[in-house]
Design an enzyme around this catalytic site. Sequence first.
Site, mmCIF file in Angstrom:
data_model
loop_
_atom_site.group_PDB
_atom_site.id
_atom_site.type_symbol
_atom_site.label_atom_id
_atom_site.label_comp_id
_atom_site.label_asym_id
_atom_site.label_seq_id
_atom_site.Cartn_x
_atom_site.Cartn_y
_atom_site.Cartn_z
ATOM 1 C CE1 TYR A 41 1.262 -2.041 14.252
ATOM 2 C CE2 TYR A 41 2.554 -0.092 14.199
ATOM 3 C CZ TYR A 41 2.438 -1.380 13.580
ATOM 4 O OH TYR A 41 2.968 -1.691 12.232
ATOM 5 C CG HIS A 82 7.563 3.622 12.644
ATOM 6 N ND1 HIS A 82 6.614 3.221 13.407
ATOM 7 C CD2 HIS A 82 7.563 2.811 11.608
ATOM 8 C CE1 HIS A 82 5.979 2.372 12.593
ATOM 9 N NE2 HIS A 82 6.687 1.933 11.656
ATOM 10 N NE ARG A 137 10.642 -1.371 6.737
ATOM 11 C CZ ARG A 137 11.060 -0.531 7.581
ATOM 12 N NH1 ARG A 137 12.185 -0.521 8.104
ATOM 13 N NH2 ARG A 137 10.403 0.610 7.861
ATOM 14 C CG HIS A 142 5.114 -5.410 5.896
ATOM 15 N ND1 HIS A 142 6.742 -4.806 5.983
ATOM 16 C CD2 HIS A 142 4.666 -4.375 6.395
ATOM 17 C CE1 HIS A 142 6.646 -3.806 6.416
ATOM 18 N NE2 HIS A 142 5.411 -3.293 6.758
ATOM 19 C CE LYS A 196 9.926 2.706 3.410
ATOM 20 N NZ LYS A 196 8.426 2.528 3.663
ATOM 21 N NE ARG A 217 8.161 -2.414 9.828
ATOM 22 C CZ ARG A 217 9.118 -1.738 10.399
ATOM 23 N NH1 ARG A 217 9.904 -2.488 11.100
ATOM 24 N NH2 ARG A 217 9.096 -0.586 10.539
#
Length: 252
Positions: A214, A205, A84, A179, A114, A182
């Site tokens: 994906y 994640h 990020r 973003h 995050k 990413r």
Amino acid sequence: ASRLAEGVSQATTNRQRACLSKIFACAKTWGYYGGDNPVRAVKRFPESPGRTRFLSGREADRLSGCSPRHLEPVVLCGLHTGGRLTEILRLEWEDIRLDGDRGGVLYFAQENTKSAKQREIPISPELAKLLHERQKVRAMGGDARKFVFTRHGRRMADIRTAFKKARKRAGLGGDVSFHVLRHTFASWFMINGGDLYRLQKLLGHSTIALTQRYAHLSPDYLRSSVEFFGAPERTRSHPVDTKSSEARQGRQ
């Protein structure tokens, strides 16, 4: 329901619902409200996952080529790490472990991610070359001695204006934000034959469900599973002893 009747999308309505729920939660925490959170009784509307925008190789080259000198390394780092923007701009030299021309390892520090978890990213040859070049800037002193990405010796805090101009010069639409780099990293990983488990770790994640967007990009994602079909002792080089399991079934 009234918001939907006004033409507001289900996704936007869900965001507004979440905001209202947070208000009640804070009110309870601060002692201004003593009841249950009424918003929790309102179910979220289903949302379409939509299309995940990612760059083609040519688009990425155009964006990189149209970026000013201080922005180009940040763009390339995004494409090769999936980081990020805040994670990349806060990268410090102590988070980098270069191993000559063979790459190395890059760490996104726990306090900058995050998920509040440290991530380890292998350094590609292209990124290793970029970082070796950036090391020459450290001699300028100031923030450059500590932070990887600086401009005029000071750590970059924001690149939105420069990125917007580079995007326009590259002929890319407004749907291309930083973003998207990413998403591009993740999409290229799957297209090149990567697996969801490793991608989840690279992106940080919390659940595999976030990474599964994906999955459809892998050309062999489902087809390659055929090698796991059939009895284990016939499809593998090592024998499988099923006697113990058969005995247990017989006793049952």
